[in-house]
Scaffold this active site. Structure first.
Site, PDB file in Angstrom:
ATOM      1  N   CYS A  95      47.523  50.613  35.352  1.00 17.17           N
ATOM      2  CA  CYS A  95      48.294  49.571  36.049  1.00 17.17           C
ATOM      3  C   CYS A  95      48.556  49.958  37.511  1.00 17.17           C
ATOM      4  O   CYS A  95      47.618  49.960  38.304  1.00 17.17           O
ATOM      5  CB  CYS A  95      49.562  49.257  35.273  1.00 17.17           C
ATOM      6  SG  CYS A  95      50.160  47.616  35.649  1.00 17.17           S
ATOM      7  N   HIS A 155      48.818  48.904  29.673  1.00 21.26           N
ATOM      8  CA  HIS A 155      49.587  50.130  29.403  1.00 21.26           C
ATOM      9  C   HIS A 155      49.344  50.678  27.996  1.00 21.26           C
ATOM     10  O   HIS A 155      50.188  50.456  27.108  1.00 21.26           O
ATOM     11  CB  HIS A 155      51.075  49.828  29.523  1.00 21.26           C
ATOM     12  CG  HIS A 155      51.553  49.603  30.918  1.00 21.26           C
ATOM     13  ND1 HIS A 155      52.121  50.596  31.679  1.00 21.26           N
ATOM     14  CD2 HIS A 155      51.543  48.498  31.691  1.00 21.26           C
ATOM     15  CE1 HIS A 155      52.453  50.112  32.855  1.00 21.26           C
ATOM     16  NE2 HIS A 155      52.111  48.840  32.896  1.00 21.26           N
ATOM     17  N   GLU A 213      49.948  53.483  26.946  1.00 20.18           N
ATOM     18  CA  GLU A 213      51.026  54.427  26.605  1.00 20.18           C
ATOM     19  C   GLU A 213      52.251  53.714  26.031  1.00 20.18           C
ATOM     20  O   GLU A 213      53.182  54.360  25.576  1.00 20.18           O
ATOM     21  CB  GLU A 213      51.390  55.290  27.827  1.00 20.18           C
ATOM     22  CG  GLU A 213      52.253  54.640  28.883  1.00 20.18           C
ATOM     23  CD  GLU A 213      51.525  53.608  29.757  1.00 20.18           C
ATOM     24  OE1 GLU A 213      50.343  53.287  29.494  1.00 20.18           O
ATOM     25  OE2 GLU A 213      52.159  53.109  30.699  1.00 20.18           O
TER      26      GLU A 213
END
Ligand code: GLN
Length: 208
Positions: A81, A183, A185
């Site tokens: 990002c 994302h 994560e």
């Protein structure tokens, strides 16, 4: 279990989440805030957050040149990002004056491509590089890649926000550089982190 030394740029944004994901893969990643902490790393993750803030802190702490040297040397780097925005050679719709802050990835990104009104959305992406199961991607004020140059491999696309444009690029790889507009994560799917570790291991094998 990988013996690779991975650093996560920890100036701002979602760095802890990356460190947690890597811990689940048996990798003890370190937070990077100083140029000398890049020494001895095998791979670097530049997290999501706010590319302008991250850029300002990087400038203040004298990290821009060391990060440029790191990426331009072709070392394994993954930008998610805002991290992807910082890695792009060219960026549209952003406050950095269209200048690459770190650069090294020859793509054009459009910052906040999906528009501020669509703050975030989720999509099932088909990512052959991760296997046949779709990847559930979380996009938060996400950029998109609108143009790629030679040697850049598209790993995933997502339906476009603009009429007439069917799809935009959401993930690419170029050599040892990986970039995702979303994302990973923030999910519990470890496949992108595994892919990055694989890239790091390939690079280690080549440079050993
Ligand atoms: N739009 C943000 C930026 O320009 C990136 C958002 C994110 O990293 N989730 O930096």
């Amino acid at each position: 279990m990988s013996e690779a030394h991975i650093g996560v740029l920890a100036l701002q944004g979602a760095f802890r989440e990356h460190i947690n994901m890597l811990a689940q893969l048996g990798v003890n990643a370190v937070e990077v805030r100083l140029a000398e902490q890049l020494d001895g790393l095998d791979g670097l993750i530049i997290p999501g957050g706010e590319s302008t803030s991250m850029g300002l802190v990087a400038e203040r702490w004298g990290l821009v040149k060391p990060l440029q040297n790191w990426v331009h040397a072709g070392r394994p780097t993954w930008g998610t990002c805002a991290g992807m925005i910082l890695l792009a050679d060219s960026a549209a719709g952003q406050k950095l004056g269209g200048q690459a802050l770190i650069g090294g990835l020859n793509v054009t990104v459009n910052r906040n491509y999906f528009g501020r009104q669509v703050d975030s959305f989720e999509a099932e992406l088909n990512v052959p590089a991760l296997g046949s199961d779709p990847f559930h991607a979380v996009f938060i004020r996400a950029p998109a890649i609108t143009a790629v140059s030679a040697g850049v491999q598209t790993l995933a696309t997502v339906p476009s926000a603009e009429e007439g444009n069917e799809e935009v690029i959401a993930a690419v790889r170029k050599g040892a550089i990986l970039a995702t507009a979303f994302h990973p994560e923030l999910t519990d799917d470890l496949r992108w982190h595994r892919l990055f570790l694989q890239i790091v291991e390939e690079f280690r094998a080549c440079t050993a």
